[in-house]
Design an enzyme around this catalytic site. Structure first.
Site: not given
Ligand code: AMP
Ligand code: MG
Length: 487
Positions: A90, A93, A113, A125-126, A176, A183, A252-253
């Site tokens: 998910g 970040r 992002k 850490d996001g 972005r 995805r 996922d990419n």
């Protein structure tokens, strides 16, 4: 031209509800400042380029301010990472701030992002660091300029927020843009968690918004899958033809739109090397340069598996079978054009393969060789480029074959040949060492190099006065940079 507060939102993904994403507010960066903005990307939102210099711009894209109509959401998905299934991923970040539509009626997702922790952050850490944000920004805009389908980047915002990686770095955010952030892994998530209703809702959403023409087909979902296969075959053909290595082709990419997406330790080849691995954590070379082609198909089969509730296995298999022949046709077409050929002969594939093998064995710079091949008539160009090769007899044999092929190709002037070849053979590509130089300057507070490099890369095919240093082979240190996933 619009001001920042004049964007029009229509948050279609957010409306799918909490099964698909979670409301999360961005966590602001300290002392946000503009590192670089893309005028071309701003134009996609009809934004006046002058607004990039305002403090509101840095505040909006540094997580301090939000439009009243924005609905920031972290999306849930899963995916196959390095071949193994990870049940929950998910946006760990990143946040989908909302969907904006421009005056031409095109929708763009605004995705921030590095915006802080979300329910999907797992151990992270996001945050995103300046270095990786600059790399994503430059790559998106450079790929677009090369004509390779990709997500776009509006800007990078830097900050004084400390972020720990191998050492202390500074946090940054990249904004972005894409028509969708869905995805392959979104479909996998609902398939493997056995949520058929939500999976159907997701499929309807994608079909309605992104593949409406497939509605006209007898089997709309199958038509959509076929289109996804075709777009991936074409995208990966372009990566191969231009020497782009994605680095982390986990499902996922992979974008449902067939665009280059989620940049990590990517690289453009300097010396041609089919076995090149750009991610130094990829010990087995799963995502090596040449493996991108079969992995593209592997990823599509993972998506196909997730679509089995909607489409018969036989039909999915048949659609998957389109991938390789389509890939080969696109790739060969591009390579012919890169070699300056306007007609097709059966032996062209072998001509390309022989050249690549020679380049591989001699460590020849992929981009510069093809660019310079068009500078002069074929016979003169090959005579000049010959010195780059170790196997001179091998190169001479190839050069004879090439010259004969060019002679059979057609009757055109060198002027025409050069113009045609230079239009498909870039002089400037985003070499790792160029990105590294720009990042080093930016890390010490000087953003001029990132901006200059971005500017050069927006016109990769056009010789630019005073920019010779961007069109050189890398220095030795620049060939051995290790790029990891930690970003
Ligand atoms: P990536 O390898 O960047 O595609 O990321 C894989 C997964 O890890 C995604 O779910 C990301 O959102 C998550 N992720 C990567 N870096 C971080 C981070 N610093 N903090 C939280 N999640 C992260
Ligand atoms: Mg990712």
């Amino acid at each position: 031209m619009k001001a920042l507060d004049e964007l029009t939102f229509d948050n279609r993904f957010a409306r799918l509800g909490d099964a698909f994403s979670t409301h999360v507010l961005p966590e602001p960066l300290d002392e946000p400042r503009l590192v670089v903005a893309s005028k071309a990307a701003m134009a996609l939102l009809d934004l006046d380029p002058a607004v990039a210099e305002t403090s509101v711009f840095a505040e909006l894209f540094g997580g301090h301010k939000l439009w009243a109509e924005a609905e920031p959401r972290a999306m849930v998905y899963s995916g196959h990472q390095f071949g193994g299934y990870t049940p929950q991923l998910g946006d760990g970040r990143g946040l989908l701030l909302g969907e904006v539509y421009n005056e031409a009626g095109k929708h763009w997702d605004l995705h921030l992002k590095g915006a802080g922790m979300t329910p999907y952050s797992r151990m992270g850490d996001g945050r995103a660091v300046l270095r990786s944000s600059i790399r994503e920004f430059l790559a998106s805009e450079a790929l677009h300029a090369l004509g390779i389908p990709t997500s776009r980047a509006l800007c990078v915002i830097g900050s004084s927020t400390p972020v720990w990686r191998e050492k202390q770095e500074r946090g940054a955010m990249v904004l972005r843009l894409a028509h969708s952030h869905i995805r392959f892994g979104h479909f996998e998530y609902f398939y493997y968690t056995k949520k058929p209703e939500q999976q159907a809702e997701l499929a309807e959403h994608v079909l309605n918004l992104h593949y409406p023409e497939c509605r006209e087909q007898p089997e709309p979902y199958l038509a959509m899958f076929r289109e996804i296969v075709e777009r991936n075959a074409e995208m990966i053909a372009k990566w191969q033809a231009y020497g782009f290595c994605h680095g982390v082709m986990n499902t996922d990419n992979m974008s449902i739109l067939g665009i280059t997406f989620d940049f990590g330790p990517f690289a453009f080849l300097d010396d041609f090397d089919a076995h090149f691995i750009c991610n130094h954590s990829d010990h087995e070379g799963r995502y090596s340069f040449s493996n991108q082609v079969p992995i593209g198909q592997w990823n599509l089969s993972a998506l196909a598996q997730a679509l089995t509730p909607f489409i018969s296995v036989d039909a999915l298999k048949e659609a998957l079978g389109l991938y390789l022949p389509l890939y080969q046709a696109h790739y060969l077409d591009l390579m012919r054009r890169r070699l300056g050929l306007t007609t097709a002969e059966v032996a062209d594939q072998q001509l390309v393969e022989r050249l690549l093998k020679l380049m591989q064995n001699s460590g020849v710079d992929y981009t510069l060789f093809l660019r310079h091949l068009g500078d002069e008539p074929a016979a003169l160009a090959v005579a000049r480029l010959r010195d780059d090769f170790v196997d001179l007899a091998g190169f001479d044999a190839w050069a004879e074959q090439y010259k004969a092929r060019v002679a059979r190709d057609g009757d055109y002037t060198q002027e025409q040949r050069r113009e045609r070849m230079h239009a498909v053979n870039p002089l400037y590509i985003l070499r790792n060492y160029l990105a590294q130089n720009a990042i080093a300057a930016a890390e010490s507070g000087d953003y001029s190099e990132v901006r200059r490099l971005h500017d050069v890369l927006t016109r990769p095919f056009e010789e630019q006065a005073g920019m010779e240093q961007y069109a050189q082979r890398p220095p030795d240190w620049g060939k051995h940079l290790e790029i990891s996933c930690s970003s």
